[in-house]
Design an enzyme around this catalytic site. Structure first.
Site, short mmCIF file in Angstrom:
data_model
loop_
_atom_site.label_atom_id
_atom_site.label_comp_id
_atom_site.label_asym_id
_atom_site.label_seq_id
_atom_site.Cartn_x
_atom_site.Cartn_y
_atom_site.Cartn_z
N GLY A 1 -1.39 4.42 1.28
CA GLY A 1 -2.18 3.29 1.83
C GLY A 1 -1.17 2.39 2.80
CB SER A 2 -1.73 -0.96 3.88
OG SER A 2 -1.66 -1.57 2.75
CB ALA B 1 0.87 -5.03 3.60
N GLY C 1 2.54 -0.58 0.38
CA GLY C 1 3.54 0.00 -0.05
C GLY C 1 4.82 -0.65 -0.33
CD GLU D 1 2.62 11.32 2.79
OE1 GLU D 1 2.40 10.93 3.90
OE2 GLU D 1 3.28 12.21 2.28
CB CYS E 1 -3.52 8.16 7.77
SG CYS E 1 -3.39 9.82 7.20
P1 NAD Z 1 -4.47 -0.37 0.72
O1 NAD Z 1 -2.97 -0.53 0.96
O2 NAD Z 1 -5.16 -1.68 0.89
O3 NAD Z 1 -4.93 0.12 -0.52
C1 NAD Z 1 -4.29 1.50 -1.18
C2 NAD Z 1 -4.74 1.40 -2.63
O4 NAD Z 1 -3.54 0.38 -3.19
C3 NAD Z 1 -5.73 1.05 -3.21
O5 NAD Z 1 -6.11 1.76 -4.33
C4 NAD Z 1 -5.64 -0.39 -3.62
O6 NAD Z 1 -6.30 -1.01 -4.77
C5 NAD Z 1 -4.01 -0.27 -4.19
N1 NAD Z 1 -3.40 -1.58 -4.09
C6 NAD Z 1 -3.56 -2.54 -3.53
N2 NAD Z 1 -2.68 -3.56 -3.90
C7 NAD Z 1 -1.77 -3.00 -4.83
C8 NAD Z 1 -0.55 -3.54 -5.36
N3 NAD Z 1 -0.34 -4.85 -5.22
N4 NAD Z 1 -0.03 -2.66 -6.38
C9 NAD Z 1 -0.62 -1.34 -6.53
N5 NAD Z 1 -1.71 -0.84 -6.05
C10 NAD Z 1 -2.45 -1.82 -5.09
O7 NAD Z 1 -4.93 0.63 1.70
P2 NAD Z 1 -6.21 1.17 2.22
O8 NAD Z 1 -7.06 -0.24 3.19
O9 NAD Z 1 -6.99 1.43 1.01
O10 NAD Z 1 -6.03 2.34 3.07
C11 NAD Z 1 -5.87 2.30 4.51
C12 NAD Z 1 -4.46 2.45 4.63
O11 NAD Z 1 -3.98 3.95 4.19
C13 NAD Z 1 -4.14 2.81 6.25
O12 NAD Z 1 -2.91 1.86 6.64
C14 NAD Z 1 -3.84 4.35 6.22
O13 NAD Z 1 -3.16 4.69 7.44
C15 NAD Z 1 -3.53 4.52 5.05
N6 NAD Z 1 -3.48 5.85 4.90
C16 NAD Z 1 -2.23 6.68 4.94
C17 NAD Z 1 -2.45 8.15 4.62
C18 NAD Z 1 -1.49 9.07 4.82
O14 NAD Z 1 -1.08 10.17 4.17
N7 NAD Z 1 -0.10 8.56 5.47
C19 NAD Z 1 -3.65 8.58 4.27
C20 NAD Z 1 -4.69 7.94 4.28
C21 NAD Z 1 -4.61 6.57 4.57
#
Ligand code: NAD
Length: 536
Positions: A231-232, A234, A236, A253, A287
């Site tokens: 995920g993002s 922030a 992470g 990731e 990503c």
């Molecule tokens: P996001 O960080 O908003 O959400 C990812 C997941 O985290 C979701 O399931 C969300 O509900 C959960 N989440 C949100 N807040 C949380 C918290 N406080 N505690 C635990 N879980 C929480 O990301 P997104 O908008 O869904 O996805 C886009 C991001 O993911 C982009 O930055 C992209 O680059 C990244 N991404 C990375 C990879 C990789 O392999 N490096 C692959 C795909 C996407």
């Protein structure tokens, strides 16, 4: 240059979300239905069930684990069209993108794990070093329950691609899917459950939970043995804060801002197609999207003209049937707003949109057109923050050194590409790039080679998916030392004698001195110190 990472999203884990998720088709805005949200009690219960199921799963042999994965693979191949339909409806992407970007990589991964999993996970003998009377081995033991918290950009791949390695390594898996693509999880869950139960295992071995950030946050604190977060940046950080409570190890990731360097000796057509693919596949919600195209001045004008000619006629719309569109809708309205804000900011700072550049106002659904921006400089926000949308940023570089400096000038370091017909030049540039991977004369393909590790450096994260390291990441590599012969060899340690220190020093020199002559001298010195019997 290093500015800041994308500040969004806000901490949704503190917003007290509703009890259901309203799922919509992002291409039309039509409602798909509602999915229940797992609250913290449901998360605890799911992890508890997973813990019990894991005890049975951990006892399974590699043959049985392969059988479960083989069943999953078979079902995916038998039901490809209906799985693609679920992906298209939930994420707004085209049918071709659902097939090639989601189903294909998952099939590739499952087959790789079936073929290679045992080789990398079975016990390994290691040399016994100084301890000639002992034998050493590493046992790759399962950890227990692994939590995977995943994003929305590849609803199918994020779920299957995350679970395969920990499952093969003997763990139970609890997945927190993204709230933005909750609808399709019920379809995917059936594939997993059928494979497990058909082979006599509990459906609780792999569970998918729906919910917002709170659900993820509860999972982070649920005493699982490892967390994979995709995920993002922030969020992470929030995961790492939460994981500190029980010292739970994490794989991160995170986002990317991948550079693609195009040298003046590159094959122009090849580079243009790669840049279009790198920026517009899945509308850049990728990503490993090639967010920054850095073009040598010698090829710049020809490159921009060719990209423009090919990007302008791309067809966008509602992906109802295969074969009619080049790109579909974006998955979330929030992401459309983020992309547009960054594009408008760049234009205000002097960038020019030669293709696209503004969002349509007359269509329902989440649309942003493929956009090409030139005259982009590293100081612009768009050059530093992850766009995660269909925007090609073209930078102009005077020479290789400047191209490398632009490429390395962000906080991110996921993947990278270099285009040149000169292999030595391409390899030299690639070696200077700060990234988890470099692909020469192509884009993003490292992910498709399952023998290669996948992951990032800098703010793009740490830990690796895929390959041997991606399997072993979900194990406790337990060291075992056992007897080589059935002999009892008592080692006298106590009481410490008057010459013990001298003997130990000469033994040390005997073992580690470089020259044989010096070692022989230590041997004689040792012999001179006596037999090792205890002095009174
Ligand atoms: P996001 O960080 O908003 O959400 C990812 C997941 O985290 C979701 O399931 C969300 O509900 C959960 N989440 C949100 N807040 C949380 C918290 N406080 N505690 C635990 N879980 C929480 O990301 P997104 O908008 O869904 O996805 C886009 C991001 O993911 C982009 O930055 C992209 O680059 C990244 N991404 C990375 C990879 C990789 O392999 N490096 C692959 C795909 C996407």
């Amino acid at each position: 240059m290093s500015l800041s990472v994308n500040p969004h999203p806000p901490d949704v884990a503190t917003l007290h979300p509703p009890a259901v998720i309203d799922c919509i088709n992002p291409a039309t805005g039509a409602p798909l239905g509602q999915m229940p949200v797992a609250d913290s009690k449901a998360v605890t219960a799911a992890v508890e069930r997973a813990r019990k199921a894991q005890q049975q799963w951990a006892k399974s042999g590699f043959r049985q684990r392969r059988a479960v994965l083989q069943r999953m693979l078979q079902t995916i191949l038998d039901e490809t069209d209906s799985l693609c339909e679920a992906i298209v409806q939930d994420a707004g992407k085209t049918w071709e993108n659902a097939l090639l970007g989601e189903i294909m990589p998952v099939c590739n991964k499952i087959r790789w794990v079936i073929r290679n999993g045992e080789k990398h996970l079975r016990s390994e003998k290691v040399p016994s070093g100084l301890l000639l009377h002992k034998k050493g081995r590493i046992e790759y033991r399962p950890l227990g329950v692994v939590a995977c918290i995943v994003p929305w950009n590849y609803p199918f791949q994020n779920i299957f691609g995350s679970l395969v390695a920990p499952l093969m390594a003997g763990n139970a898996v609890v997945i927190k899917a993204s709230e933005a693509v909750a609808w399709s999880t019920q379809r995917f869950a059936r594939v997993i459950e059928d494979a497990l139960t058909a082979e006599g295992f509990s459906a609780d071995t792999v569970q998918i939970l729906n919910g917002y950030g709170d659900t993820g946050a509860a999972l982070v604190r649920s005493r699982v043995q490892k967390i994979l977060f995709i995920g993002s940046v922030a969020n992470g950080r929030r995961i790492i804060e939460g994981s500190a409570e029980h010292l739970t190890p994490v794989v991160m990731e995170l986002g990317g801002k991948d550079p693609m360097i195009i040298c003046d000796d590159a094959h122009l057509e090849q580079a243009v197609h790669a840049a279009l693919g790198g920026c517009f596949i899945n509308l850049g919600q990728n990503c490993v999207a090639s967010e920054r195209i850095i073009v040598h001045r010698g090829i710049y004008d020809a490159f921009v003209a060719a990209v423009r000619a090919r990007a302008e006629p791309l067809r966008q719309g509602v992906p109802t049937v295969p074969g009619t569109l080049d790109v579909g809708a974006m998955t979330t309205a929030q992401q459309v707003a983020i992309v547009d804000a960054l594009v408008q900011d760049a234009i205000a700072q002097g960038a020019r949109a030669v293709v696209g550049g503004c969002r349509p106002t007359d269509t329902p659904g989440n649309y942003y057109p493929p956009t090409v921006l030139v005259d982009v400089t590293p100081a612009m926000r768009i050059a530093q923050e992850e766009v995660f949308g269909p925007v090609m940023l073209i930078f102009r570089a005077e020479d290789d050194a400047e191209a490398i400096a632009i490429a390395n000038g962000t906080d991110f370091g996921l993947q990278s590409s270099v285009f040149s017909r000169d292999r030595t030049r391409a390899e030299t540039i690639a070696a200077a790039l700060e990234a988890g991977a470099s692909c020469i004369n192509d884009f993003g393909l490292c992910y498709l080679n399952q023998d290669l590790p996948f992951g990032g450096v800098k703010y793009s994260g740490f830990g690796r998916m895929n390959g041997r390291d991606g399997l072993r990441a979900y194990t406790n590599p337990k060291a075992v030392l056992t007897d080589r012969w059935p002999l009892a060899i008592p080692a006298r340690l106590y009481p410490v004698g008057t010459k013990d220190y001298d003997k130990a020093r000469e033994t040390l020199r005997l073992l580690f001195r470089r020259r044989w002559r010096d070692r022989v001298r230590s041997l004689f010195a040792l012999m001179g110190l006596g037999t090792g019997k205890k002095e009174a």
